[in-house]
Write a protein that holds these residues in place. Structure first.
Motif, mmCIF file in Angstrom:
data_model
loop_
_atom_site.group_PDB
_atom_site.id
_atom_site.type_symbol
_atom_site.label_atom_id
_atom_site.label_comp_id
_atom_site.label_asym_id
_atom_site.label_seq_id
_atom_site.Cartn_x
_atom_site.Cartn_y
_atom_site.Cartn_z
ATOM 1 N N ALA A 52 39.714 44.243 34.897
ATOM 2 C CA ALA A 52 38.755 45.232 34.413
ATOM 3 C C ALA A 52 37.786 44.668 33.390
ATOM 4 C CB ALA A 52 39.500 46.417 33.798
ATOM 5 N N GLY A 53 37.941 43.410 33.008
ATOM 6 C CA GLY A 53 37.057 42.828 32.009
ATOM 7 C C GLY A 53 35.853 42.161 32.632
ATOM 8 N N PHE A 89 32.027 41.128 33.832
ATOM 9 C CA PHE A 89 31.004 41.848 34.592
ATOM 10 C C PHE A 89 30.597 40.981 35.764
ATOM 11 C CE2 PHE A 89 29.017 39.353 31.278
ATOM 12 C CZ PHE A 89 27.981 38.701 31.920
ATOM 13 N N GLY A 90 29.701 41.474 36.588
ATOM 14 C CA GLY A 90 29.207 40.693 37.718
ATOM 15 C C GLY A 90 30.310 40.292 38.677
ATOM 16 N N TYR A 91 30.391 38.998 38.942
ATOM 17 C CA TYR A 91 31.364 38.475 39.896
ATOM 18 C C TYR A 91 32.677 38.065 39.236
ATOM 19 C CZ TYR A 91 27.247 38.269 42.933
ATOM 20 O OH TYR A 91 26.132 38.588 43.671
ATOM 21 N N ASP A 92 32.848 38.342 37.952
ATOM 22 C CA ASP A 92 34.072 37.958 37.242
ATOM 23 C C ASP A 92 35.347 38.424 37.944
ATOM 24 O OD1 ASP A 92 32.468 36.774 35.358
ATOM 25 O OD2 ASP A 92 32.943 38.178 33.736
ATOM 26 N N PRO A 93 35.378 39.649 38.525
ATOM 27 C CA PRO A 93 36.630 40.108 39.126
ATOM 28 C C PRO A 93 37.069 39.340 40.370
ATOM 29 C CG PRO A 93 35.233 41.972 38.559
ATOM 30 C CD PRO A 93 34.381 40.736 38.441
ATOM 31 N N CYS A 94 36.201 38.511 40.936
ATOM 32 C CA CYS A 94 36.602 37.783 42.143
ATOM 33 C C CYS A 94 36.644 36.272 41.942
ATOM 34 C CB CYS A 94 35.684 38.115 43.320
ATOM 35 S SG CYS A 94 34.049 37.311 43.277
ATOM 36 N N PHE A 95 36.416 35.800 40.704
ATOM 37 C CA PHE A 95 36.326 34.360 40.483
ATOM 38 C C PHE A 95 37.512 33.870 39.666
ATOM 39 C CE2 PHE A 95 34.857 30.442 38.466
ATOM 40 C CZ PHE A 95 34.287 29.773 39.544
ATOM 41 N N VAL A 96 38.257 32.913 40.234
ATOM 42 C CA VAL A 96 39.409 32.314 39.572
ATOM 43 C C VAL A 96 39.034 30.909 39.114
ATOM 44 C CG1 VAL A 96 41.830 31.626 39.782
ATOM 45 C CG2 VAL A 96 40.983 33.641 41.031
ATOM 46 N N ALA A 132 39.111 27.060 37.972
ATOM 47 C CA ALA A 132 39.986 25.955 38.356
ATOM 48 C C ALA A 132 41.119 25.820 37.346
ATOM 49 C CB ALA A 132 39.194 24.662 38.432
ATOM 50 N N GLY A 133 42.345 25.707 37.849
ATOM 51 C CA GLY A 133 43.501 25.558 36.987
ATOM 52 C C GLY A 133 44.075 26.851 36.479
ATOM 53 N N ALA A 134 43.438 27.977 36.793
ATOM 54 C CA ALA A 134 43.910 29.288 36.340
ATOM 55 C C ALA A 134 44.551 30.042 37.496
ATOM 56 C CB ALA A 134 42.772 30.103 35.754
ATOM 57 N N ASP A 135 45.291 31.068 37.154
ATOM 58 C CA ASP A 135 45.891 31.932 38.176
ATOM 59 C C ASP A 135 45.449 33.375 38.005
ATOM 60 O OD1 ASP A 135 47.220 32.622 35.896
ATOM 61 O OD2 ASP A 135 49.234 32.131 36.629
ATOM 62 N N ARG A 136 44.372 33.576 37.220
ATOM 63 C CA ARG A 136 43.806 34.896 36.989
ATOM 64 C C ARG A 136 42.306 34.836 37.195
ATOM 65 N NH1 ARG A 136 44.545 35.768 31.075
ATOM 66 N NH2 ARG A 136 44.576 33.486 31.048
ATOM 67 N N THR A 137 41.721 35.962 37.579
ATOM 68 C CA THR A 137 40.269 36.014 37.672
ATOM 69 C C THR A 137 39.674 36.046 36.266
ATOM 70 O OG1 THR A 137 40.050 38.429 37.632
ATOM 71 C CG2 THR A 137 40.470 37.376 39.791
ATOM 72 N N LEU A 138 38.387 35.770 36.172
ATOM 73 C CA LEU A 138 37.719 35.842 34.877
ATOM 74 C C LEU A 138 37.801 37.247 34.283
ATOM 75 C CD1 LEU A 138 34.410 33.755 35.053
ATOM 76 C CD2 LEU A 138 36.417 33.349 33.609
ATOM 77 N N HIS A 172 40.720 37.567 32.085
ATOM 78 C CA HIS A 172 40.736 36.778 30.856
ATOM 79 C C HIS A 172 40.241 37.644 29.690
ATOM 80 C CE1 HIS A 172 41.190 33.438 33.601
ATOM 81 N NE2 HIS A 172 41.166 32.553 32.622
ATOM 82 N N THR A 173 40.693 37.329 28.496
ATOM 83 C CA THR A 173 40.123 37.977 27.318
ATOM 84 C C THR A 173 38.725 37.418 27.091
ATOM 85 O OG1 THR A 173 40.912 36.311 25.740
ATOM 86 C CG2 THR A 173 42.412 38.127 26.290
ATOM 87 N N ALA A 174 37.934 38.121 26.279
ATOM 88 C CA ALA A 174 36.594 37.636 25.976
ATOM 89 C C ALA A 174 36.643 36.265 25.320
ATOM 90 C CB ALA A 174 35.877 38.639 25.059
ATOM 91 N N ARG A 175 37.614 36.048 24.433
ATOM 92 C CA ARG A 175 37.748 34.743 23.774
ATOM 93 C C ARG A 175 38.072 33.644 24.778
ATOM 94 N NH1 ARG A 175 38.749 33.112 18.523
ATOM 95 N NH2 ARG A 175 38.948 35.289 17.869
ATOM 96 N N GLU A 176 38.982 33.939 25.700
ATOM 97 C CA GLU A 176 39.354 32.955 26.716
ATOM 98 C C GLU A 176 38.155 32.625 27.603
ATOM 99 O OE1 GLU A 176 44.072 33.935 27.583
ATOM 100 O OE2 GLU A 176 42.517 35.146 28.548
ATOM 101 N N LYS A 177 37.434 33.650 27.997
ATOM 102 C CA LYS A 177 36.282 33.438 28.869
ATOM 103 C C LYS A 177 35.195 32.624 28.167
ATOM 104 C CE LYS A 177 32.585 35.806 31.357
ATOM 105 N NZ LYS A 177 31.963 37.089 31.733
ATOM 106 N N ASN A 178 34.899 32.955 26.918
ATOM 107 C CA ASN A 178 33.852 32.244 26.185
ATOM 108 C C ASN A 178 34.173 30.768 26.032
ATOM 109 O OD1 ASN A 178 32.375 34.584 25.923
ATOM 110 N ND2 ASN A 178 32.986 34.980 23.812
#
Length: 217
Positions: free
Chosen positions: A156-157, A159-166, A168-174, A177-183
């Motif tokens: 739910a975090g 915007f845009g294509y974040d919900p479908c993009f994983v 590299a090296g992660a097992d969660r979509t963007l 991720h928390t805002a801090r993790e994404k930044n």
């Protein structure tokens, strides 16, 4: 109020982007003041008519620098899917036909590659960040976040294509991720970090120097 030498205008009305750029610049320029175009009258809306991220970022940065008389930073970004030859690319925000319709854009992209197997769903979020000075000098730096496109949206975090993009090296979509993790890993953050030393040089009155991923024009 800081002096003119530490003022930079970010070509956006998005407070999140301002906070992101300020966080990148602050360790290098503790007194930096990052303004949005809302702080000025008669800053034109700039049509993104170029065919590259760098071209669109430069269009916006140059227009804002000319209108405000201050150094201006602008960015342009999107998702590039390998199996689609780099599309949606610069058309990411209007892939489904209407600018800014995130849900429709995401639905269309997932439908287009629904039958593509997992090992061919690679892609990247890419960003070009541009600095333009009132004298016409400009530079561009790039950032990229590689990963894969999931088969369905999740999270739910973001915007845009974040919900479908994983990433590299992660097992969660963007979007998971928390805002801090994404930044910390984002393509825009990477582009801003690459551009930051150039901004420092410019505000100190020194010529812009070349570097990896640079385009001085």
């Amino acid at each position: 109020m800081t002096g003119p030498a530490t003022r930079v205008v970010l070509a956006t009305r998005n407070a999140h982007k301002v906070g992101e750029l300020r966080a990148v610049l602050a360790p290098l320029l503790p007194d930096v003041e990052v303004l949005t175009v809302d702080a000025f009258e008669a800053v034109p809306e700039v049509a993104e008519t170029e065919v590259t991220f760098a071209g669109n970022a430069l269009l916006k940065a140059r227009a804002v620098a000319a209108a405000t008389g201050l150094p201006a930073v602008a960015d342009d970004s999107g998702i590039a899917v390998d199996v689609l030859g780099g599309a949606p690319g610069i058309f990411s925000a209007r892939w489904a036909g209407r600018h800014g319709d995130d849900a429709a854009n995401l639905e269309l992209l997932l439908a287009q590659i629904a039958d593509v197997p997992a090992d061919h769903r690679g892609g990247a979020f890419v960003c070009a960040a541009a600095l333009a000075l009132p004298d016409g000098t400009s530079a561009v730096r790039h950032g990229e976040l590689r990963g894969t496109v999931a088969t369905s949206a999740s999270g739910a975090g973001g915007f845009g294509y974040d919900p479908c993009f994983v990433p590299a090296g992660a097992d969660r979509t963007l979007a998971e991720h928390t805002a801090r993790e994404k930044n910390a890993i984002s393509h825009r953050g990477a582009a801003f970090r690459a551009l930051a030393p150039v901004v420092v040089e410019a505000l100190a009155g020194r010529p812009i120097q070349g570097g990896p991923g640079s385009e001085e024009v």
